[in-house]
Design a protein around this motif. Structure first.
Motif, PDB file in Angstrom:
ATOM      1  N   GLN A 128       0.823  -1.204   0.000  1.00  0.00           N
ATOM      2  CA  GLN A 128       0.000   0.000   0.000  1.00  0.00           C
ATOM      3  C   GLN A 128       0.863   1.263   0.000  1.00  0.00           C
ATOM      4  O   GLN A 128       0.545   2.245  -0.672  1.00  0.00           O
ATOM      5  CB  GLN A 128      -0.924   0.014   1.223  1.00  0.00           C
ATOM      6  CG  GLN A 128      -2.001  -1.055   1.217  1.00  0.00           C
ATOM      7  CD  GLN A 128      -2.902  -0.948   2.429  1.00  0.00           C
ATOM      8  OE1 GLN A 128      -3.310   0.145   2.820  1.00  0.00           O
ATOM      9  NE2 GLN A 128      -3.217  -2.084   3.035  1.00  0.00           N
ATOM     10  N   VAL A 129       1.959   1.223   0.756  1.00  0.00           N
ATOM     11  CA  VAL A 129       2.873   2.375   0.801  1.00  0.00           C
ATOM     12  C   VAL A 129       3.474   2.614  -0.577  1.00  0.00           C
ATOM     13  O   VAL A 129       3.540   3.752  -1.049  1.00  0.00           O
ATOM     14  CB  VAL A 129       3.989   2.146   1.847  1.00  0.00           C
ATOM     15  CG1 VAL A 129       5.093   3.199   1.693  1.00  0.00           C
ATOM     16  CG2 VAL A 129       3.412   2.199   3.256  1.00  0.00           C
ATOM     17  N   ARG A 130       3.920   1.541  -1.239  1.00  0.00           N
ATOM     18  CA  ARG A 130       4.513   1.699  -2.564  1.00  0.00           C
ATOM     19  C   ARG A 130       3.510   2.264  -3.565  1.00  0.00           C
ATOM     20  O   ARG A 130       3.843   3.149  -4.370  1.00  0.00           O
ATOM     21  CB  ARG A 130       5.064   0.355  -3.068  1.00  0.00           C
ATOM     22  CG  ARG A 130       6.252  -0.169  -2.270  1.00  0.00           C
ATOM     23  CD  ARG A 130       6.981  -1.280  -3.024  1.00  0.00           C
ATOM     24  NE  ARG A 130       6.132  -2.444  -3.252  1.00  0.00           N
ATOM     25  CZ  ARG A 130       6.022  -3.465  -2.413  1.00  0.00           C
ATOM     26  NH1 ARG A 130       6.684  -3.457  -1.280  1.00  0.00           N
ATOM     27  NH2 ARG A 130       5.248  -4.502  -2.716  1.00  0.00           N
ATOM     28  N   MET A 131       2.267   1.760  -3.511  1.00  0.00           N
ATOM     29  CA  MET A 131       1.246   2.256  -4.419  1.00  0.00           C
ATOM     30  C   MET A 131       0.908   3.721  -4.146  1.00  0.00           C
ATOM     31  O   MET A 131       0.793   4.542  -5.071  1.00  0.00           O
ATOM     32  CB  MET A 131      -0.018   1.392  -4.296  1.00  0.00           C
ATOM     33  CG  MET A 131      -1.206   1.921  -5.098  1.00  0.00           C
ATOM     34  SD  MET A 131      -0.879   2.065  -6.881  1.00  0.00           S
ATOM     35  CE  MET A 131      -1.074   0.356  -7.380  1.00  0.00           C
ATOM     36  N   THR A 132       0.761   4.077  -2.870  1.00  0.00           N
ATOM     37  CA  THR A 132       0.419   5.453  -2.510  1.00  0.00           C
ATOM     38  C   THR A 132       1.526   6.418  -2.900  1.00  0.00           C
ATOM     39  O   THR A 132       1.280   7.460  -3.519  1.00  0.00           O
ATOM     40  CB  THR A 132       0.145   5.561  -0.997  1.00  0.00           C
ATOM     41  OG1 THR A 132      -0.917   4.668  -0.645  1.00  0.00           O
ATOM     42  CG2 THR A 132      -0.254   6.974  -0.619  1.00  0.00           C
ATOM     43  N   ALA A 133       2.776   6.064  -2.544  1.00  0.00           N
ATOM     44  CA  ALA A 133       3.904   6.936  -2.862  1.00  0.00           C
ATOM     45  C   ALA A 133       4.067   7.074  -4.379  1.00  0.00           C
ATOM     46  O   ALA A 133       4.253   8.184  -4.899  1.00  0.00           O
ATOM     47  CB  ALA A 133       5.185   6.392  -2.243  1.00  0.00           C
ATOM     48  N   GLY A 134       3.981   5.961  -5.101  1.00  0.00           N
ATOM     49  CA  GLY A 134       4.122   6.003  -6.555  1.00  0.00           C
ATOM     50  C   GLY A 134       3.027   6.824  -7.213  1.00  0.00           C
ATOM     51  O   GLY A 134       3.291   7.605  -8.143  1.00  0.00           O
ATOM     52  N   SER A 135       1.794   6.670  -6.737  1.00  0.00           N
ATOM     53  CA  SER A 135       0.680   7.420  -7.304  1.00  0.00           C
ATOM     54  C   SER A 135       0.823   8.914  -7.066  1.00  0.00           C
ATOM     55  O   SER A 135       0.544   9.736  -7.952  1.00  0.00           O
ATOM     56  CB  SER A 135      -0.647   6.926  -6.701  1.00  0.00           C
ATOM     57  OG  SER A 135      -0.867   5.571  -7.016  1.00  0.00           O
ATOM     58  N   LEU A 136       1.277   9.288  -5.867  1.00  0.00           N
ATOM     59  CA  LEU A 136       1.466  10.708  -5.554  1.00  0.00           C
ATOM     60  C   LEU A 136       2.568  11.327  -6.410  1.00  0.00           C
ATOM     61  O   LEU A 136       2.443  12.455  -6.890  1.00  0.00           O
ATOM     62  CB  LEU A 136       1.792  10.877  -4.068  1.00  0.00           C
ATOM     63  CG  LEU A 136       0.631  10.654  -3.093  1.00  0.00           C
ATOM     64  CD1 LEU A 136       1.127  10.668  -1.657  1.00  0.00           C
ATOM     65  CD2 LEU A 136      -0.442  11.724  -3.289  1.00  0.00           C
ATOM     66  N   VAL A 137       3.662  10.582  -6.589  1.00  0.00           N
ATOM     67  CA  VAL A 137       4.758  11.085  -7.419  1.00  0.00           C
ATOM     68  C   VAL A 137       4.299  11.250  -8.866  1.00  0.00           C
ATOM     69  O   VAL A 137       4.542  12.288  -9.500  1.00  0.00           O
ATOM     70  CB  VAL A 137       5.978  10.129  -7.353  1.00  0.00           C
ATOM     71  CG1 VAL A 137       7.004  10.494  -8.414  1.00  0.00           C
ATOM     72  CG2 VAL A 137       6.613  10.186  -5.968  1.00  0.00           C
ATOM     73  N   LEU A 138       3.624  10.240  -9.401  1.00  0.00           N
ATOM     74  CA  LEU A 138       3.136  10.307 -10.775  1.00  0.00           C
ATOM     75  C   LEU A 138       2.151  11.463 -10.958  1.00  0.00           C
ATOM     76  O   LEU A 138       2.242  12.232 -11.919  1.00  0.00           O
ATOM     77  CB  LEU A 138       2.465   8.983 -11.152  1.00  0.00           C
ATOM     78  CG  LEU A 138       1.897   8.895 -12.573  1.00  0.00           C
ATOM     79  CD1 LEU A 138       3.018   9.092 -13.600  1.00  0.00           C
ATOM     80  CD2 LEU A 138       1.204   7.554 -12.787  1.00  0.00           C
ATOM     81  N   ALA A 139       1.228  11.609 -10.007  1.00  0.00           N
ATOM     82  CA  ALA A 139       0.239  12.679 -10.102  1.00  0.00           C
ATOM     83  C   ALA A 139       0.893  14.055 -10.026  1.00  0.00           C
ATOM     84  O   ALA A 139       0.502  14.988 -10.743  1.00  0.00           O
ATOM     85  CB  ALA A 139      -0.795  12.532  -8.985  1.00  0.00           C
TER      86      ALA A 139
END
Length: 202
Positions: A128-139
């Protein structure tokens, strides 16, 4: 506060063990106590047969009380080993120096053919941390291109946070996500219940 003074009968127990070692201990040591420090949803999704559920935040807050209830051969488990290592340090600080950490966590134990209980639940917290961090960076990168360049600073902030997390072996984002409703379990014990469970072990 006076630290709990605990003497272990195991000579120089290893700080880290692998899945095969844990399986051997389960077969040969009746004094073994496996403590799972993940959140409730993770525990419900997959846990080792016979393990006790004591979430990391709870163990950290009541380390001396839990240490007093633990036996001489303690193995701490989580998803990868990181949270279990944090738990080991908390217990060590109150005098329980004989705890070991399961390398690779519960998934590695299951992959090695260990006896586990499987249920349904959300992704593991680290995922979940990897998905959240990756999504925030991409966004933030997309927003910086199409909305305002200043929004690109969000990506830098996430990167700095992940670097700090690695350096300190902590994770503020993980702690935040662990409190989300989907990571809570109706069966998650209170500190009193968890202590009682350890007291009434067979």
């Amino acid at each position: 506060m006076t630290s709990l003074k605990t003497t272990s009968t195991i000579d120089s127990p290893p700080q880290s063990i692998d899945a095969s070692t844990l399986q051997s201990w389960q077969d040969n040591h009746e004094d073994l106590m496996i403590i799972d420090v993940r959140n409730g949803a993770e525990f419900d999704s997959l846990h080792i047969v016979g393990s006790y559920h004591v979430p990391l935040a709870m163990l950290s807050e009541h380390a001396d009380e839990f240490a007093a209830k633990m036996g001489t051969r303690v193995v701490l488990v989580c998803q990868t080993g990181n949270r279990a290592e944090q738990a080991r340090k908390h217990l060590d600080s109150v005098g329980l120096a004989g705890a070991s950490v399961l390398s690779g966590g519960v998934p590695a134990y299951a992959a090695a053919g260990g006896k586990v209980v499987r249920g349904s639940g959300p992704w593991a917290l680290e995922r979940q941390v990897r998905m959240t961090a990756g999504s925030l960076v991409l966004a933030s990168i997309v927003a910086a291109k199409f909305v305002s360049p200043k929004l690109g600073l969000v990506a830098g902030g996430i990167g700095a946070g992940l670097t700090f997390s690695a350096a300190t072996n902590s994770c503020a984002m993980g702690q935040m996500l662990s409190k989300m409703p989907w990571n809570r379990s109706a069966n998650e014990p209170t500190a009193h219940q968890a202590l009682q469970n350890l007291s009434t072990r067979a």
